[in-house]
Design a protein around this motif. Structure first.
Motif, PDB file in Angstrom:
ATOM      1  N   THR A 147       0.830  -1.203   0.000  1.00 46.42           N
ATOM      2  CA  THR A 147       0.000   0.000   0.000  1.00 46.42           C
ATOM      3  C   THR A 147       0.863   1.251   0.000  1.00 46.42           C
ATOM      4  O   THR A 147       0.598   2.206  -0.746  1.00 46.42           O
ATOM      5  CB  THR A 147      -0.938   0.014   1.231  1.00 46.42           C
ATOM      6  N   SER A 174       2.471   1.601  -3.427  1.00 48.38           N
ATOM      7  CA  SER A 174       1.470   2.044  -4.403  1.00 48.38           C
ATOM      8  C   SER A 174       1.168   3.531  -4.229  1.00 48.38           C
ATOM      9  O   SER A 174       1.098   4.278  -5.209  1.00 48.38           O
ATOM     10  CB  SER A 174       0.189   1.228  -4.231  1.00 48.38           C
ATOM     11  N   ALA A 175       1.000   3.952  -2.979  1.00 46.39           N
ATOM     12  CA  ALA A 175       0.735   5.374  -2.705  1.00 46.39           C
ATOM     13  C   ALA A 175       1.917   6.227  -3.142  1.00 46.39           C
ATOM     14  O   ALA A 175       1.737   7.309  -3.710  1.00 46.39           O
ATOM     15  CB  ALA A 175       0.446   5.583  -1.221  1.00 46.39           C
ATOM     16  N   ASP A 223       1.760   6.554  -6.864  1.00 44.02           N
ATOM     17  CA  ASP A 223       0.685   7.485  -7.244  1.00 44.02           C
ATOM     18  C   ASP A 223       1.104   8.929  -7.004  1.00 44.02           C
ATOM     19  O   ASP A 223       0.843   9.809  -7.835  1.00 44.02           O
ATOM     20  CB  ASP A 223      -0.599   7.187  -6.455  1.00 44.02           C
ATOM     21  N   LEU A 224       1.741   9.177  -5.867  1.00 45.70           N
ATOM     22  CA  LEU A 224       2.194  10.540  -5.551  1.00 45.70           C
ATOM     23  C   LEU A 224       3.265  11.004  -6.530  1.00 45.70           C
ATOM     24  O   LEU A 224       3.267  12.172  -6.943  1.00 45.70           O
ATOM     25  CB  LEU A 224       2.714  10.610  -4.116  1.00 45.70           C
ATOM     26  N   LYS A 250       3.589  10.009  -9.648  1.00 47.06           N
ATOM     27  CA  LYS A 250       2.924  10.287 -10.920  1.00 47.06           C
ATOM     28  C   LYS A 250       2.204  11.634 -10.863  1.00 47.06           C
ATOM     29  O   LYS A 250       2.262  12.423 -11.807  1.00 47.06           O
ATOM     30  CB  LYS A 250       1.926   9.182 -11.253  1.00 47.06           C
ATOM     31  N   GLN A 251       1.517  11.896  -9.748  1.00 43.97           N
ATOM     32  CA  GLN A 251       0.792  13.156  -9.607  1.00 43.97           C
ATOM     33  C   GLN A 251       1.761  14.334  -9.579  1.00 43.97           C
ATOM     34  O   GLN A 251       1.506  15.367 -10.193  1.00 43.97           O
ATOM     35  CB  GLN A 251      -0.064  13.149  -8.333  1.00 43.97           C
TER      36      GLN A 251
END
Length: 122
Positions: free
Chosen positions: A52, A55-56, A59-60, A62-63
């Motif tokens: 998790t 993955s977070a 995601d961060l 990519k953002q």
């Protein structure tokens, strides 16, 4: 992740302390199986938490990359707008300068004509 492992270790130790007094009732094998289950659950929880977190993190990242690209495009647009504005201002100044020069030439001709007329009158 470390906090999860620590919490599982505390739970395992607590369970062992509760089971040990009843060791006459529970065989050593049962206690071992129980603590083994706790250990496997702790490992699974750690793996899930690590997944998790990873993955977070992805995601961060990519953002953040998307935000950087959007900001870069915004800066480019601002630069283009600033260049267009500068070009318009330069053009306006040139037009004003040309108008003032023409007006000054006209004024000089008129004044020159008046001076010549007055001199002729004298």
């Amino acid at each position: 992740v470390a906090d999860s492992a620590s919490a599982m270790k505390i739970a395992r130790n607590h369970l062992q302390k509760r089971v040990e007094p009843d060791s006459e009732v529970m065989s050593g094998e049962a206690v071992s199986r129980c603590t083994g289950l706790i250990d496997r659950h702790a490992e699974q929880a750690q793996a899930e938490l690590a997944s998790t977190v990873e993955s977070a993190r992805g995601d961060l990242q990519k953002q953040a990359q998307s935000d950087v690209e959007a900001l870069s495009r915004g800066v480019e647009l601002l630069d283009k707008h600033a260049e267009q504005t500068r070009a318009k201002l330069v053009f306006s100044v040139d037009v004003l300068r040309d108008d003032l020069r023409k007006q000054a030439e006209t004024d000089l001709k008129v004044m020159g004509g008046e001076i010549v007329s007055r001199c002729a009158e004298l």
